[in-house]
Motif scaffolding. Structure first.
Motif, PDB file in Angstrom:
ATOM      1  N   ALA A  89       0.850  -1.200   0.000  1.00  0.00           N
ATOM      2  CA  ALA A  89       0.000   0.000   0.000  1.00  0.00           C
ATOM      3  C   ALA A  89       0.879   1.241   0.000  1.00  0.00           C
ATOM      4  CB  ALA A  89      -0.913   0.008   1.224  1.00  0.00           C
ATOM      5  N   SER A  90       0.570   2.158  -0.898  1.00  0.00           N
ATOM      6  CA  SER A  90       1.291   3.428  -0.908  1.00  0.00           C
ATOM      7  C   SER A  90       0.399   4.513  -1.507  1.00  0.00           C
ATOM      8  CB  SER A  90       2.576   3.302  -1.735  1.00  0.00           C
ATOM      9  OG  SER A  90       3.304   4.505  -1.652  1.00  0.00           O
ATOM     10  N   PHE A  91       0.392   5.675  -0.845  1.00  0.00           N
ATOM     11  CA  PHE A  91      -0.408   6.812  -1.323  1.00  0.00           C
ATOM     12  C   PHE A  91       0.576   7.945  -1.592  1.00  0.00           C
ATOM     13  CE2 PHE A  91      -2.583   4.381   1.964  1.00  0.00           C
ATOM     14  CZ  PHE A  91      -3.576   3.796   1.194  1.00  0.00           C
TER      15      PHE A  91
ATOM     16  N   GLU B 102       1.929  11.501  -2.609  1.00  0.00           N
ATOM     17  CA  GLU B 102       1.503  12.893  -2.742  1.00  0.00           C
ATOM     18  C   GLU B 102       2.466  13.620  -3.678  1.00  0.00           C
ATOM     19  OE1 GLU B 102       0.827  14.999   0.879  1.00  0.00           O
ATOM     20  OE2 GLU B 102       0.595  16.923  -0.148  1.00  0.00           O
TER      21      GLU B 102
ATOM     22  N   GLU C 201       6.241   6.641   1.279  1.00  0.00           N
ATOM     23  CA  GLU C 201       6.226   5.446   2.119  1.00  0.00           C
ATOM     24  C   GLU C 201       5.449   4.310   1.464  1.00  0.00           C
ATOM     25  OE1 GLU C 201       4.402   7.665   5.294  1.00  0.00           O
ATOM     26  OE2 GLU C 201       6.219   7.536   6.480  1.00  0.00           O
ATOM     27  N   VAL C 202       5.937   3.128   1.729  1.00  0.00           N
ATOM     28  CA  VAL C 202       5.271   1.923   1.204  1.00  0.00           C
ATOM     29  C   VAL C 202       5.132   0.935   2.354  1.00  0.00           C
ATOM     30  CG1 VAL C 202       5.412   0.007  -0.424  1.00  0.00           C
ATOM     31  CG2 VAL C 202       6.349   2.234  -1.060  1.00  0.00           C
TER      32      VAL C 202
ATOM     33  N   ARG D 135     -11.449  15.031  -2.528  1.00  0.00           N
ATOM     34  CA  ARG D 135     -11.657  14.777  -1.103  1.00  0.00           C
ATOM     35  C   ARG D 135     -11.411  16.112  -0.391  1.00  0.00           C
ATOM     36  NH1 ARG D 135      -8.872   9.854   2.379  1.00  0.00           N
ATOM     37  NH2 ARG D 135     -10.119  10.215   4.239  1.00  0.00           N
TER      38      ARG D 135
ATOM     39  N   TYR E  77      -8.905  22.341   2.584  1.00  0.00           N
ATOM     40  CA  TYR E  77      -7.916  21.511   1.885  1.00  0.00           C
ATOM     41  C   TYR E  77      -8.683  20.672   0.871  1.00  0.00           C
ATOM     42  CZ  TYR E  77      -4.892  22.744   5.792  1.00  0.00           C
ATOM     43  OH  TYR E  77      -4.163  23.432   6.707  1.00  0.00           O
TER      44      TYR E  77
ATOM     45  N   TYR F  50      -8.251  17.862  -2.043  1.00  0.00           N
ATOM     46  CA  TYR F  50      -7.345  16.849  -2.584  1.00  0.00           C
ATOM     47  C   TYR F  50      -7.893  16.369  -3.934  1.00  0.00           C
ATOM     48  CZ  TYR F  50      -5.540  16.511   2.182  1.00  0.00           C
ATOM     49  OH  TYR F  50      -4.988  16.798   3.405  1.00  0.00           O
TER      50      TYR F  50
ATOM     51  N   TYR G 112      -6.859   5.799  -6.210  1.00  0.00           N
ATOM     52  CA  TYR G 112      -7.085   6.222  -4.821  1.00  0.00           C
ATOM     53  C   TYR G 112      -8.573   6.143  -4.488  1.00  0.00           C
ATOM     54  CZ  TYR G 112      -6.862   9.429  -0.753  1.00  0.00           C
ATOM     55  OH  TYR G 112      -6.956   9.992   0.487  1.00  0.00           O
TER      56      TYR G 112
ATOM     57  N   TYR H 169      -2.335  11.506  -5.038  1.00  0.00           N
ATOM     58  CA  TYR H 169      -3.242  12.641  -4.864  1.00  0.00           C
ATOM     59  C   TYR H 169      -2.439  13.934  -4.928  1.00  0.00           C
ATOM     60  CZ  TYR H 169      -1.459  12.390  -0.089  1.00  0.00           C
ATOM     61  OH  TYR H 169      -0.637  12.339   1.005  1.00  0.00           O
TER      62      TYR H 169
ATOM     63  N   ARG I 202      -2.585  17.815  -3.256  1.00  0.00           N
ATOM     64  CA  ARG I 202      -3.251  18.626  -2.232  1.00  0.00           C
ATOM     65  C   ARG I 202      -3.167  20.109  -2.566  1.00  0.00           C
ATOM     66  NH1 ARG I 202      -0.882  19.527   3.542  1.00  0.00           N
ATOM     67  NH2 ARG I 202       0.683  18.155   2.682  1.00  0.00           N
TER      68      ARG I 202
END
Lengths: 272, 784
Positions: free
Chosen positions: A35-37, A39, A46-47, A164, A221, A223, A229, A265, A267
């Motif tokens: 899993a990794s998101f 930005e 990070e993974v 989001r 904010y 996104y 995602y 994503y 931001r």
């Protein structure tokens, strides 16, 4: 006669039988989950890596992260190796910020036994109009409720666009000298919108129970999400419902050779 | 309408031009001799020729022939043939024919030349004689039309014991169920274990799985056409039975002899009455129970030989209730759902060749939950939730038989649907608040014309066209639905058949489970979710054998379904919207649109006459759906996909006094989604990120299911056996005692699976719940 009928009825009433299923359970060989998101414009990514665990007939297994794999992120032939941070229990990559529109790949090699691969395209900066419409007061059954009304218009040109939102609210009360407060309000929905589609958010705010409270400012904010995602999170949230009246939700995955998600994503922020 | 009249005129001129010689028309009604009941589907033909016709839904027939010496035969399964010498008939004649039921059990029955499947211009049709419904063993002795239909190839039920119908890969929402022209929207009692149709009151049952005539439309997969008995015109009589969970009674008789008659029928369960002492003890004085009942009624009056009027009605209700009362407080909780239909029909015979039916129809289905609490301080709280659908419709059909080669039907249908998705009323002292999402009003209209044309004696065609229209709010949908069926007799008793049907469905059923629930909600097609449509082709071979007489048919079909609706993963329709006064009803947010197909092969060997009757049916089928928003866009098997389905039914009349019956069914297990693994489903959490917390603090345990519906439940199979003991009573009545065993070898068929910790070890295991073990039953039936 009534007793006879009664006993007869009881003996023949629906007698459901509950027993161990005599059927072969589908193969549940452990699968590697990534899993990794990502930005846009960040230099640390990070993974997370872990394993699935069989549900049935599992005596001593537990869900835990996997530290012994080779993990890397890449963009256009450029590879960014990840190292494992034992404290945070995840893999870290130091990169020169990925930009909106970049195609990012994730590669995982676990002892040459399992290889995972995933690709995603980072969202460009989201285009939108956002306006604060003020507070809405609702009184139902002698109960006062206040809602922030926020109008949001999609200005992206794609057929489907994903957003989001999160709001940081600053309030004060002139009747209570020196009283100020700040807090976050989350919009718990992810939005899929078409170009120029307009929606109005109603955010319930229990901090405004006193009619004299004033909203000083709100930082929003927004996104811009990519589709990976959006699909992953919406299916994951539905997956947790354990309701016999609801069809199970299969969590979206774009990871080949295993499970999980590589997504991104973008931001943006502003103030009302 | 102008188009309709032009078509009528054109066909009239065409057919009259064909009539080169002077012909005569013999027409009228065909009735059962003892009761005067009009008979549907009676074959009328010139002996030794292919010239003939059949009586229509209203018992009317018309045959135009050359005036020459010949014998006219009236033939119907289960009745003695009537042979009529027509050599002296030289002008148009109106004849009312009475057929006598066969009473012989000798096994020597007359096999009517024209009661052959190979001779009919129809296919994919299941006709169930009402007598067979009575003879086949049933769960708890409750005879059920739907359970018998489920034993036919191409038709399967829902889960264990369910009366739901899944026809050729279609869902239960894709069946049009009509009772005396009125649509029945929820045909289930007790969550689908029993259907609402009381066999005592039913005259005929016909299920169309494909090859749909143009007169039917509005659903994708099947049409189930049921007609109530008219009532005995000659004498007063009735029948009734006492069973383990319910009793029923039907009375019929003349109001004015040979002019007017009535039929009234009722059924009620008494689980609540029998269980009342236990529930009272178990709940410390509270009352609780469940029952359902049905009422059917029909009266008719023959104004003149050419005019008949009918008024029929159905009302059925299921009700759960519980309550408690003491000196301080009381509460009352009710949950009920009910169907009500009513049909006013006028049959008029314009001429010996032209017959019409005009129907005014009312149909209403509603589901209601109410709760009321009171105490001594005059405090009270009352809540009432209601949802449903109400139809008002006008239907006009014409049957025109210009000559023996053509049977033309045409007509129109106008329906006003009023949908009530949900309405909640809350009452507290001095205040009443109504949270009501808006009612949805829509209009559905259709016009059709069809012709059953004998091109030449061995080749018959039934071609038709249906034009349909649906209006909801500012949105209009139009549909042109061609229908074609061809039948060619290769040789005597052997025919090949083929058909094509296009169907539109303008209303959708929202249901989130595989079982039939009263909360299932009908909604209209809107600008966002359009109508569903289906194209079906079928090919088949039929062979009739004469000694012993039985029929073997093999049919293959392919059905493509477009714009079908599915329920977004995680959606539930138990409460579709929060009852907020400002909210509009948007079911579209919770559904997704996709497509599907079903293909299969059906084999049926059926013996309808003699001491031994029954059938063997086998279906090989394959159904798949594809939705962009489900299963990651990949195709999947719907739950009701069933690869193999076998049914064997046998009824043997040992003597006039004893009838034995047995059924065995086998079906591939349902396709379901089963979790096999757990894993950590990490989430991105913007709040944690902004506040400096761990970015990945958000996670939940997720279930891994593999692909949607990729797991098969254990196969379903069951053997039922029954014996009926008949006796003629001295006073003229007949009684039957039936004993039966449902699930005779006590097969534990899975109803559902769930996960639980093992009793023997500390791990989770898959467990199954089976609903019905071996269940004996006994019932007493009386006819007078």
């Amino acid at each position: 006669m009534r007793k006879i009928f009664f006993l007869l009825f009881l003996s023949l009433a629906f007698v459901a039988c509950d027993e161990k299923a005599q059927i072969e359970i589908p193969n549940s060989e452990p699968k590697l989950v990534a899993a990794s998101f990502i930005e846009a414009n960040q230099d640390t990514l990070e993974v997370f890596l872990s394993w699935t665990l069989p549900i049935y007939y599992n005596v001593d297994g537990e869900l835990k992260s996997e530290a012994g794999a080779e993990v890397s992120l890449s963009k256009e032939g450029q590879t960014f190796p990840c190292y494992y941070d034992a404290t945070k229990e995840r893999y870290i990559a130091l990169v020169l910020g990925f930009q909106g529109g970049d195609e990012i790949s994730l590669n995982v090699n676990y002892k040459n036994e399992k290889q995972l691969k995933a690709t995603t395209i980072l969202s460009p900066a989201p285009q939108y109009d956002i306006n604060y419409l003020g507070l809405k007061h609702v009184n139902e059954m002698d109960w006062d409720e206040y809602y922030h009304q926020i109008e949001f218009t999609c200005r992206n040109a794609e057929a489907s666009n994903f957003y989001r939102m999160l709001f940081h609210v600053y309030i004060s009360n002139p009747n209570m000298q020196g009283y100020t407060s700040e807090y976050f309000l989350e919009d718990y929905s992810l939005h899929q919108l078409t170009p120029n589609q307009k929606i109005t958010l109603l955010l319930s705010d229990y901090n405004l129970y006193d009619a004299n409270t004033v909203v000083d400012s709100i930082r929003y904010y927004v996104y811009g999400l990519n589709e990976d995602y959006y699909r992953y999170h919406t299916t994951l949230w539905n997956n947790q419902y354990n309701d016999v009246f609801v069809e199970p939700t299969i969590v979206y995955s774009n990871v080949e050779g295993g499970l999980g998600i590589l997504s991104g994503y973008h931001r943006t922020s502003g103030v009302f | 309408m102008r188009l309709f009249l032009l078509a009528f005129l054109f066909l009239g001129l065409l057919f009259e031009a064909q009539a080169q010689t002077k012909k005569i028309t013999i027409s009228g009604y065909i009735k059962e001799k003892t009761s005067g009941e009009l008979l549907i589907g009676v074959n009328v033909y010139l002996r030794g020729t292919q010239t003939g016709t059949v009586s229509n839904t209203y018992g009317f027939y018309s045959l135009t022939i050359e005036p020459k010496p010949a014998t006219l035969v009236y033939s119907y399964v289960g009745y003695e043939d009537v042979l009529l010498d027509i050599s002296k008939i030289t002008k148009d004649t109106n004849l009312v024919i009475h057929l006598n039921p066969q009473v012989s059990l000798s096994g020597v029955t007359i096999f009517a030349d024209h009661d052959k499947q190979s001779d009919k211009a129809q296919m994919s049709v299941v006709t169930v004689p009402v007598k067979q419904i009575r003879d086949i063993p049933a769960l708890l002795g409750e005879k059920d039309v739907f359970k018998v239909l489920q034993l036919m190839p191409g038709v399967r039920g829902g889960s264990e014991g369910s009366s739901g119908l899944y026809v050729r890969g279609g869902g239960p929402d894709q069946n049009l169920i009509i009772l005396d022209d009125a649509t029945v929207y929820n045909a289930m009692h007790l969550f689908g274990f029993f259907s609402v149709f009381n066999g005592d009151a039913i005259k005929s049952v016909e299920l169309y799985k494909g090859g749909f005539p143009a007169r039917y439309g509005g659903r994708l997969s099947s049409v189930l056409d049921l007609n109530l008995k008219d009532g005995n015109k000659n004498k007063f009589g009735g029948e009734g039975s006492i069973g383990l969970i319910s009793s029923r009674l039907m009375l019929e008789g003349p109001i004015i002899k040979n002019k007017s008659s009535f039929m009234i029928s009722g059924r009620r369960t008494y689980i609540d009455v029998l269980a009342a002492p236990i529930t009272s003890l178990a709940t410390d004085g509270a009352s609780a129970g469940y029952y359902f009942y049905d009422l059917n009624m029909k009266v008719n009056y023959e104004i003149s030989p050419k005019d008949k009027i009918y008024l029929s009605a159905y009302f059925g209700r299921d009700k759960f209730y519980s309550g408690y009362k003491d000196q301080i407080q009381s509460y009352d909780y009710k949950l009920f759902w009910e169907n009500a239909t009513s049909t006013l029909r006028w049959n008029h015979q314009f001429s010996s060749k032209l017959f019409s039916n005009l129907s005014f129809v009312f149909s209403n289905y509603q589901f209601v939950v109410s709760s009321e609490q009171k105490d001594n301080n005059s405090e009270y709280f009352k809540l009432r939730y209601k949802s449903g659908i109400r139809d008002l419709s006008l239907k006009n059909d014409y049957s025109w038989v210009p000559n023996p080669n053509h049977y033309v039907r045409m007509g129109f249908n106008l329906i006003n649907h009023l949908f009530t998705p949900s309405a909640v009323t809350i009452q507290v002292p001095n205040q009443e608040v109504e949270f009501s999402v808006q009612k949805l009003n829509s209009y559905e209209t259709a016009m059709y014309i069809e012709d059953e044309w004998m091109v030449f004696p061995k080749f018959k065609v039934n071609g038709g066209l249906r034009f349909s229209n649906f209006n909801y709010a500012a949105k209009s949908y139009f549909g042109l639905e061609p229908r074609l069926l061809m039948s060619y007799q290769i040789k005597n008793n052997l025919a090949i058949k083929g058909s094509y049907s296009m169907m539109n469905q303008y209303i959708h059923l929202l249901t989130s489970t595989g079982i039939s629930l009263p909360t299932d909600l009908w909604v209209p097609a809107t600008d966002r979710i359009g109508p569903q449509d289906a194209h079906q082709v079928a090919m088949g071979v039929v062979r009739d054998f004469e000694n012993p007489n039985f029929t073997v048919s093999v049919e293959a079909y392919y059905k493509k379904m477009n714009h079908i609706i599915g329920y977004k993963e995680g959606s539930s329709f138990l409460m579709i919207e929060e009852p907020d006064g400002n909210q509009e009803f948007h079911y579209e947010d919770a559904v997704t649109v996709g497509q599907g197909f079903s293909t299969g092969l059906e084999v049926l060997a059926q013996k309808k006459q003699g001491k031994f009757t029954g059938w063997i049916g086998y279906t090989l089928s394959y159904t798949q759906h594809q939705f962009n928003e489900l299963n990651n866009g990949k195709p999947f098997f719907p739950r009701h996909d069933r690869r193999h389905d076998v049914s064997v039914v046998g009824i043997y009349e040992i003597s006039k006094k004893i009838t034995l019956s047995a059924t065995w069914v086998y079906g591939t297990g349902d396709a379901i989604t089963l979790a096999t693994d757990n894993y950590i489903g990490y989430q991105h959490n913007p709040l944690a990120q902004l506040t400096g917390n761990n970015q990945y603090w958000g996670y939940q345990f997720a279930n891994y299911y593999g692909e949607k519906n990729s797991f098969r439940m254990a196969p379903y199979h069951r053997f039922d056996i029954g014996a009926q003991f008949h006796k003629d009573l001295k006073w003229g009545g007949k009684r039957t005692i039936e004993v039966s065993l449902y699930n005779a070898y006590n097969r534990h068929n899975p109803y559902f699976y769930y996960t639980a910790y093992s009793n023997q070890a500390n791990y989770l295991e898959l467990r199954q719940v089976s609903l019905f073990p071996i269940i004996p039953s006994i019932s007493y039936y009386l006819k007078f």
